[in-house]
Write an enzyme that holds these catalytic residues in place. Sequence first.
Site, mmCIF file in Angstrom:
data_model
loop_
_atom_site.group_PDB
_atom_site.id
_atom_site.type_symbol
_atom_site.label_atom_id
_atom_site.label_comp_id
_atom_site.label_asym_id
_atom_site.label_seq_id
_atom_site.Cartn_x
_atom_site.Cartn_y
_atom_site.Cartn_z
ATOM 1 N N GLU A 167 0.802 -1.213 0.000
ATOM 2 C CA GLU A 167 0.000 0.000 0.000
ATOM 3 C C GLU A 167 0.842 1.273 0.000
ATOM 4 O O GLU A 167 0.920 2.010 0.989
ATOM 5 C CB GLU A 167 -0.974 -0.009 1.181
ATOM 6 C CG GLU A 167 -1.965 -1.153 1.125
ATOM 7 C CD GLU A 167 -3.090 -1.066 2.127
ATOM 8 O OE1 GLU A 167 -4.073 -1.804 1.953
ATOM 9 O OE2 GLU A 167 -2.986 -0.258 3.081
ATOM 10 N N GLU A 351 -5.998 -7.933 -0.404
ATOM 11 C CA GLU A 351 -6.683 -7.658 0.867
ATOM 12 C C GLU A 351 -8.120 -7.258 0.591
ATOM 13 O O GLU A 351 -8.375 -6.441 -0.296
ATOM 14 C CB GLU A 351 -6.021 -6.514 1.652
ATOM 15 C CG GLU A 351 -4.690 -6.825 2.274
ATOM 16 C CD GLU A 351 -4.166 -5.678 3.123
ATOM 17 O OE1 GLU A 351 -4.982 -4.847 3.602
ATOM 18 O OE2 GLU A 351 -2.939 -5.593 3.317
#
Length: 440
Positions: A167, A351
């Site tokens: 991320e 995710e």
Amino acid sequence: MDHTRSDFPDGFLFGVATSAYQIEGRQFGGAGPCHWDSFAATPGNVVRAEDGALACDHYHRWEEDLDLIAGLGAEVYRFSTSWARVLPDGVGQPNVEGLDFYDRLVDGMLARGIKPAATLYHWELPQPLADRGGWRNADMPEWFAEFTETVMRRIGDRVWSAAPINEPWCVGWLSHFDGAHAPGLRDIRATARAMHHILKSHGRSIEVMRGLGMKNLGAVCNFEWAEPASDAPEDQAAARRYDAIYNRFFLGGLFKGQYPAEVLEGLEPHLPDGWQDDFSLIGQPLDWLGVNYYTRQRIRHKDGAWPNYEPAGPLLPLTQMGWEIYPDGLRDFLIRNARDYSGDLPIYVTENGMANADTPDQPDSARIDYLNAHLHAVRQAVDAGAPVAGYFVWSLMDNYEWSLGYEKRFGLIHVDFDSLARTPKASYDALARWWRDTPA
């Protein structure tokens, strides 16, 4: 569960994900301090000033946790390595205990038939490197390359996949512009340099792993669907700007060798000299793209300095995080990312999950509903031609949720943070029945 394994393509993989600082227990095994320890110790940054010193004590309970993954029937375990555990000073002498831990962990996965999916960096920078400017420092790509080589010389021959940085929007923007994560800055120049150095570090890491003969290397980015709050032109422009910063900046660097014009409006004066020459390094060939997705954001114009936007507020039901439940955004990102950026590369949902105020004696039906809705969105994307190859649930267990401490529970497994007892939830049982009874 509403779907069966046969509803997805042959070879489609299901798994679970965690990260090192959130579960391992940083105080064990010779790990050095990291910038999250300092951030958490600063009053006002983290709920009750909680940190990851103990977390879920995965460092000692890893065999129990791997047994739970195996019992779930998950084929892939996406885990991360702790830079501060492996290199307490960030560079230099490795910590043998840390390398031994990841050695055991990977072997433990393989012994249970679980594919190890490694992420090198999930937000915990060794404090000695943070003291030298961290991601703002132009030396970061070489520091990260050293870390990559140290870890992957030990475990790279056995991991199923690897990605450098989890991320990058959170590592760059959320942490240096919004100040919500470590190092907690609100500085546009620091943000521009961090975001660029993150991508250069990604490229150097891929280079190192290719040099070690590793395969199945990818990038994991997080995405938040941006919609304008109204049809007003200024709200439309604000949503495009938000989308460019959050979703298109990193993909543009990785796959197009350019940054979106809407981002350069604000960041270009602050980027390092010669940044335009770095895209050959940044754009190292990849084998897959990882998509982390949870929610959407409604955006409206805000008067003032760039980036001139603000959240307009939710309209849909929310998770415990206050995030809208919007599965269509996952479908649309899977389609859009393949069409506009990654082409035929396999895409993994690396995710997806929800925080819910769970207790062991209360079925987490809301999480089952959330997973059902998002798996349906994945199926829609597959039917539309997106090359989606897998779906990994966040998270295996309740854990340390960064600036929100231990309050927000994402896990398929409940963790009592006093006794550290693990108790599978109804969502775990539902997925286990599904994965066991209808194998791919």
